[in-house]
Structure formats: structure tokens, C-alpha cells
Design an enzyme around this catalytic site. Sequence first.
Site, PDB file in Angstrom:
ATOM      1  N   GLU A  88       0.791  -0.853   0.338  1.00  0.00           N
ATOM      2  CA  GLU A  88       0.239  -0.156   0.274  1.00  0.00           C
ATOM      3  C   GLU A  88       0.873   1.572   0.327  1.00  0.00           C
ATOM      4  OE1 GLU A  88      -2.815   1.069  -0.328  1.00  0.00           O
ATOM      5  OE2 GLU A  88      -4.427  -0.184  -0.445  1.00  0.00           O
ATOM      6  N   ARG A 146      -7.731   1.172  12.935  1.00  0.00           N
ATOM      7  CA  ARG A 146      -6.471   1.571  12.623  1.00  0.00           C
ATOM      8  C   ARG A 146      -5.865   2.382  11.715  1.00  0.00           C
ATOM      9  NH1 ARG A 146      -5.325  -0.321   7.636  1.00  0.00           N
ATOM     10  NH2 ARG A 146      -5.381  -2.785   7.102  1.00  0.00           N
ATOM     11  N   ASN A 151      -5.888   3.623   7.719  1.00  0.00           N
ATOM     12  CA  ASN A 151      -5.549   3.001   6.333  1.00  0.00           C
ATOM     13  C   ASN A 151      -4.712   3.597   5.192  1.00  0.00           C
ATOM     14  OD1 ASN A 151      -5.780   0.540   5.172  1.00  0.00           O
ATOM     15  ND2 ASN A 151      -7.482   1.658   3.995  1.00  0.00           N
ATOM     16  N   ASN A 155     -10.003   4.789   2.483  1.00  0.00           N
ATOM     17  CA  ASN A 155      -9.394   4.689   0.955  1.00  0.00           C
ATOM     18  C   ASN A 155      -9.506   5.450  -0.378  1.00  0.00           C
ATOM     19  OD1 ASN A 155      -7.878   2.654   0.281  1.00  0.00           O
ATOM     20  ND2 ASN A 155      -9.042   0.829   0.727  1.00  0.00           N
ATOM     21  N   ASP A 209     -10.329   0.527  -3.885  1.00  0.00           N
ATOM     22  CA  ASP A 209      -9.473   0.955  -2.821  1.00  0.00           C
ATOM     23  C   ASP A 209      -7.971   1.949  -3.629  1.00  0.00           C
ATOM     24  OD1 ASP A 209      -7.055   0.234  -0.999  1.00  0.00           O
ATOM     25  OD2 ASP A 209      -7.489  -2.087  -1.370  1.00  0.00           O
TER      26      ASP A 209
END
Length: 310
Positions: A14, A101, A103, A155, A217
Site C-alpha cells: 500500500e 487502525r 489506512n 481509501n 481501493d
Amino acid sequence: MWTTLEDSLCELGESPFWHPEERALYWLDIPGRAVLRTRGDIGSADAKVERWALPTEPGCMAPARSGGYVIALRDGIYRARAWGGELVAMARVEHDVRTMRFNDGKCDALGRFWGGSLNEAKDSANAALYCLDARPGTGISPTITQMANESTTANGLAFSPDARTLYWADTAAHVVCAWDWDAEGNSLSRARVFHQFDAKPAGWTTDAPQGYQGRPDGATIDAQGHYWVAMFEGAQLLRFAPSGEIVASVPVPVQCPTMPCFGGDDLRTLFVTSARKGRPVAEVERLPASGMVVSTRVDTPGLPVSFFED
């Protein structure tokens, strides 16, 4: 034609970005708890991949103008002054780190760091988008502000070249939203759906992937203001015009691309991270680049990475 970057294997790659001063590609392995980079002529025998182990899962990161990096870990946003350096907390958020968490995220053109959170249980739309402002001369200490919420998996963050539109996706909801953005005042207004994708069909499998575009994403913007988004499980990138029209579908040699970025000296190399963790054995055998960084050349360049200002 796609090229696979050797030694780039991750469980879940990522947050890639190209560092122009170092001529380096950086990216993260979230469950692998690592930052990775490769410098010089990407793909050459001399371009080794380096790995920096972290204490918890990194969600996103950006380079800092004064050197080093800003990194969002599970519980907050941290500053490191050098590769492998000490991580100093800059800001924490009040989410339950057992199930939440950080991202996806990146910096805007004014040097503020944005990061979205993720609900790992996916049982509530309680994830949010935050902005950390630590710019010198503002008269305030580093301040973190919640800018948007009601997401499950943050995202697809991206900013238009004219700094008037902000894009943000909720992967679980299969939607990309857009806001009018006043960059100087850092305010969002006129929230709207930029594109709603169809949900995954019942019974869909990677053995018969037709009939599903995937879900949005990570994303980036090119120099023409087009929005490029990685379609997880869709084995493609989609390129959207600012109007919301899909103008290109670009197949990728992985089922689960996670985020694109533009790099190389001319910003015309498109790098894409991908996922391998939890994927079916048959899928990985069919698509061995899964979990690795792949790249290809494109006609329209991207925009240079925005640096964190502190």
C-alpha cells in the site's frame, strides 16, 4: 506491458510514492509492519529493496520537506527524521486500536497530512478521515482535525490539481465520493457520490471473475486531473474524468491491486501495489505477481508527491 519489481513481495502492499530527490520508490506492507523502498534505476540489478520494520501496522506515509517521513500507524501519526529512525508521536485519535487502525492517506499540496481509518470488523461505518496540520508559521501546535466520517474502510484519497476537489472512497460500500474543497481554508462542502460501483455478486469467485468490477481501493491523480483508482478483486485500474465518466480500464496482472502512483524522472511510470494475504492458492498460482509491485509506462504523467511541512 507490465514489469514486476523483484523482491517486492508483500502481504498487503500500500501507499506507494515516488521520491524525486532520492529517485526512490517507497511503499508499505501493512500486515507485514514494514516500510519498503528501492532507489536508483528501478528494476536494475543495483536497485535493491530495503525494508524497515515498524512496531505496528502502517496505514500510509509521506515524505517530509525537512527530511524523513510522516507515518500513520495503528494508533496515531508519527514522525521519523530518517530511514529507520525513532518514531515520535505527533497526533493520536480516539479510536479503539483493538479493531481500528489507520489506512489510506497522503499529503495535500499545502503540506498537511491526511489519513483515513479502517474498521477491521467491518461491522460499523465508524471510520473517519483526519487532517494533521503541522506547518510552521501557522501559530498553532500540530493539530489533527476530523474532516469526514461514516466510512468503513477509508481509501481512494486524492486531490484535484486545482485544489478544488477532494476524493475519498469507502471500499466496503463500493463508493467514491467527492467534495468541493477550499484548500486554503481547508473546508469541505457539497458532498456527493462521484461513482457508485455494483456490489460483489452472490457466489462470485476468482475462478470466474467476470461480472464484477471490483471495489475501490487506493487512488491517485494524473496531470490532466483524471482520477485513477485500483479496483480490489477487479484486476484493473479505472481512470475517471473529472466529470465522473470512466475513460479507461487498465487490466493489471494481479487480482487485487491496492494503490497506484506515478513515478520515474518524467512521472510517466505507473507503479501499482497489490495484495497476496488471504488470497486463494489457485489465484496466486495463476497471478504470481500478487503481492508485488508492478509497473508500466503511460502517456499522461502524474503529479509529483506532496511533501509534509513541519
